[in-house]
Design an enzyme around this catalytic site. Structure first.
Site, PDB file in Angstrom:
ATOM      1  N   VAL A 146      39.328  34.647  34.154  1.00  0.00           N
ATOM      2  CA  VAL A 146      39.265  33.090  33.444  1.00  0.00           C
ATOM      3  C   VAL A 146      39.390  32.046  34.270  1.00  0.00           C
ATOM      4  CG1 VAL A 146      40.918  33.536  31.663  1.00  0.00           C
ATOM      5  CG2 VAL A 146      41.878  32.864  34.116  1.00  0.00           C
ATOM      6  N   SER A 147      38.801  30.981  34.544  1.00  0.00           N
ATOM      7  CA  SER A 147      39.170  29.395  35.411  1.00  0.00           C
ATOM      8  C   SER A 147      39.634  28.804  35.984  1.00  0.00           C
ATOM      9  CB  SER A 147      38.042  28.802  34.768  1.00  0.00           C
ATOM     10  OG  SER A 147      36.690  28.770  33.793  1.00  0.00           O
TER      11      SER A 147
END
Length: 204
Positions: A8-9
């Site tokens: 995930v970012s």
């Protein structure tokens, strides 16, 4: 051996949806690698750790291709490194029909040719999408400015209250810290407005 990679970012984003898929594939927890980091490059600690243990015959699962990264030229290089140099395989769960390196491998040299063409097409399409996205963003900003919408932090105006506090500070009745606290502003904002007042006074 099955290996899972989850990304995930940001640290605030939830990995549970991707992890659920990896667990359903019965991948051992110790072989699920998780990065909470942007996909702009591949210098991610867990991804680099994954590359140290993956071996010939292993199978790497990704939820979606963009979990591997956002740089599609880099994705192609990583894909080829894993499938051709390490002789492991990659499966993208979001679209297994297209993204399963085992299918290309089973076709021998013809499979390599088809895989190269497929990855090149993917890179071109992704690049066009990036350009369209940037264009849409630029057009959106231009339209918003045309409607009078301002971006960035609002400028702190010189009000009567500021002038009263400024005069008190200038006369030595209060300290600069007390003046900033009274106005609820930071030092750089305070001194910037002070310069503006003194510049106006000098020009009159």
């Amino acid at each position: 051996m099955k290996i899972g990679y989850v990304r995930v970012s940001t640290k605030e984003q939830n990995t549970e949806r991707q992890l659920k898929k990896m667990r359903e594939l019965e991948i051992e927890e110790r072989y699920i690698f998780i990065d909470k980091q942007s996909g702009k490059d591949f210098n991610r600690p867990q991804y680099q750790a994954l590359k140290l243990i993956i071996r010939e015959g292993d199978l790497l699962y990704l939820d979606a291709l963009d979990r591997l990264g956002r740089d599609y030229d880099g994705i192609i290089a990583e894909w080829k490194y894993i499938t051709r140099e390490l002789k492991a395989d990659v499966v993208v769960l979001e679209n297994e029909t297209l993204f399963d390196s085992r299918k290309f491998r089973s076709m021998g040299d013809l499979g390599k040719l088809m895989e190269d063409q497929f990855l090149s097409l993917l890179s071109y399409v992704a690049e066009q999408e990036r350009k369209k996205s940037k264009q849409r963003q630029a057009e959106g900003i231009e339209a918003a400015i045309g409607q009078g919408i301002k971006f960035g932090r609002p400028k702190f105006e010189i009000t009567k209250e500021f002038i009263v506090v400024y005069d008190a500070w200038k006369e030595g009745k209060i300290t600069a810290v007390a003046a900033m606290k009274e106005l609820g502003i930071k030092p750089n904002t305070f001194y910037r407005r002070v310069k503006e007042i003194e510049k106006m006074k000098a020009s009159t």
